[in-house]
Design an enzyme around this catalytic site. Sequence first.
Site, PDB file in Angstrom:
ATOM      1  N   GLY A 122       0.782  -1.238   0.000  1.00  0.00           N
ATOM      2  CA  GLY A 122       0.000   0.000   0.000  1.00  0.00           C
ATOM      3  C   GLY A 122       0.809   1.281   0.000  1.00  0.00           C
ATOM      4  O   GLY A 122       0.347   2.308  -0.502  1.00  0.00           O
ATOM      5  N   ASP A 155       0.632   3.573   4.148  1.00  0.00           N
ATOM      6  CA  ASP A 155      -0.523   4.145   3.457  1.00  0.00           C
ATOM      7  C   ASP A 155      -1.536   4.698   4.447  1.00  0.00           C
ATOM      8  O   ASP A 155      -2.004   5.822   4.332  1.00  0.00           O
ATOM      9  CB  ASP A 155      -1.186   3.100   2.533  1.00  0.00           C
ATOM     10  CG  ASP A 155      -1.441   1.755   3.222  1.00  0.00           C
ATOM     11  OD1 ASP A 155      -1.132   1.606   4.424  1.00  0.00           O
ATOM     12  OD2 ASP A 155      -1.953   0.845   2.542  1.00  0.00           O
ATOM     13  N   ASP A 176      -4.701   2.644  11.049  1.00  0.00           N
ATOM     14  CA  ASP A 176      -6.083   2.411  11.444  1.00  0.00           C
ATOM     15  C   ASP A 176      -6.097   2.134  12.956  1.00  0.00           C
ATOM     16  O   ASP A 176      -6.072   3.076  13.748  1.00  0.00           O
ATOM     17  CB  ASP A 176      -6.598   1.236  10.596  1.00  0.00           C
ATOM     18  CG  ASP A 176      -8.038   0.897  10.815  1.00  0.00           C
ATOM     19  OD1 ASP A 176      -8.746   1.652  11.494  1.00  0.00           O
ATOM     20  OD2 ASP A 176      -8.492  -0.150  10.295  1.00  0.00           O
ATOM     21  N   LYS A 230      -6.771   7.046  10.335  1.00  0.00           N
ATOM     22  CA  LYS A 230      -8.132   6.813  10.845  1.00  0.00           C
ATOM     23  C   LYS A 230      -8.076   6.956  12.362  1.00  0.00           C
ATOM     24  O   LYS A 230      -8.198   5.979  13.112  1.00  0.00           O
ATOM     25  CB  LYS A 230      -8.608   5.406  10.466  1.00  0.00           C
ATOM     26  CG  LYS A 230      -9.031   5.257   9.010  1.00  0.00           C
ATOM     27  CD  LYS A 230      -9.704   3.913   8.759  1.00  0.00           C
ATOM     28  CE  LYS A 230     -10.268   3.846   7.351  1.00  0.00           C
ATOM     29  NZ  LYS A 230     -10.783   2.513   6.990  1.00  0.00           N
TER      30      LYS A 230
HETATM   31  P1  5GP Z   1      -3.869  -1.176  11.470  1.00  0.00           P
HETATM   32  O1  5GP Z   1      -2.912  -2.217  11.977  1.00  0.00           O
HETATM   33  O2  5GP Z   1      -3.447   0.228  11.761  1.00  0.00           O
HETATM   34  O3  5GP Z   1      -5.266  -1.451  11.996  1.00  0.00           O
HETATM   35  O4  5GP Z   1      -4.046  -1.444   9.946  1.00  0.00           O
HETATM   36  C1  5GP Z   1      -3.392  -0.814   8.950  1.00  0.00           C
HETATM   37  C2  5GP Z   1      -3.676  -1.578   7.666  1.00  0.00           C
HETATM   38  O5  5GP Z   1      -5.088  -1.849   7.524  1.00  0.00           O
HETATM   39  C3  5GP Z   1      -3.326  -0.756   6.453  1.00  0.00           C
HETATM   40  O6  5GP Z   1      -1.961  -0.879   6.113  1.00  0.00           O
HETATM   41  C4  5GP Z   1      -4.264  -1.329   5.414  1.00  0.00           C
HETATM   42  O7  5GP Z   1      -3.695  -2.494   4.834  1.00  0.00           O
HETATM   43  C5  5GP Z   1      -5.494  -1.745   6.182  1.00  0.00           C
HETATM   44  N1  5GP Z   1      -6.579  -0.733   6.082  1.00  0.00           N
HETATM   45  C6  5GP Z   1      -7.078   0.023   7.077  1.00  0.00           C
HETATM   46  N2  5GP Z   1      -8.056   0.824   6.625  1.00  0.00           N
HETATM   47  C7  5GP Z   1      -8.173   0.570   5.293  1.00  0.00           C
HETATM   48  C8  5GP Z   1      -9.033   1.103   4.265  1.00  0.00           C
HETATM   49  O8  5GP Z   1      -9.876   1.993   4.452  1.00  0.00           O
HETATM   50  N3  5GP Z   1      -8.858   0.584   3.006  1.00  0.00           N
HETATM   51  C9  5GP Z   1      -7.943  -0.389   2.742  1.00  0.00           C
HETATM   52  N4  5GP Z   1      -7.864  -0.802   1.475  1.00  0.00           N
HETATM   53  N5  5GP Z   1      -7.122  -0.904   3.686  1.00  0.00           N
HETATM   54  C10 5GP Z   1      -7.240  -0.426   4.964  1.00  0.00           C
END
Ligand code: 5GP
Length: 186
Positions: free
Chosen positions: A41, A93, A96, A124
């Site tokens: 990403g 990218d 979250d 996010k």
């Molecule tokens: P975290 O570990 O912070 O929850 O997740 C991060 C990862 O979740 C990002 O690198 C991505 O792969 C995925 N992700 C989170 N939100 C989105 C979204 O809105 N769209 C997409 N395509 N991937 C997301």
Amino acid sequence: MADFVEVVEASSILRRVEDLAARISDDYEGKEPVLVGVLFGALPFLADLAKHLTMSCEFDFLALNRFGEGGRARIAMDTETPLEGRHVILVEDIVDTGLTLSFLHRLLEARDVASIATATLLDKAARRIVEVPLEYRGFEVGDEFLLGYGLDWQGRYRNLSSLWAVLNLQSLTDDPDRLARLTYGR
Ligand code: 5GP
């Protein structure tokens, strides 16, 4: 209601990436950081960011396999560059829950890097479970599922130059080319 909405157009992304690159260039003056992109990403963001840095840098990549709940992950592809003693800028990218980034922080700290900072295009923030420092952040976004500029749905749509929110995921499941017809214009 529309199933897809363009939330950040390509020119706004590029302007913001240029701002971040200018800040990073100031902050790292006299240093030669390594940008470490989290595949897949981060690829478009890292490429645009690196092109606008006004200093020398290296880049490298790593890929993760995520499994189970709670953000558990393992390294699927590691960096080649020796990172000990280096100033590392992790390039993501989107952050979250923050679980991926906190995993990566622990991993890099164990490699005795000189410093770690994170550049993420998207944040996010409202969904955070683990607090992680975000030194360079493009845009704060809501909790819609986003596509484009590196973000995928089942491996597709990473090459869109703008960011889209998918308001109805079922419509993509039913017809994976719907957004392609809308955005690629052919
Ligand atoms: P975290 O570990 O912070 O929850 O997740 C991060 C990862 O979740 C990002 O690198 C991505 O792969 C995925 N992700 C989170 N939100 C989105 C979204 O809105 N769209 C997409 N395509 N991937 C997301």
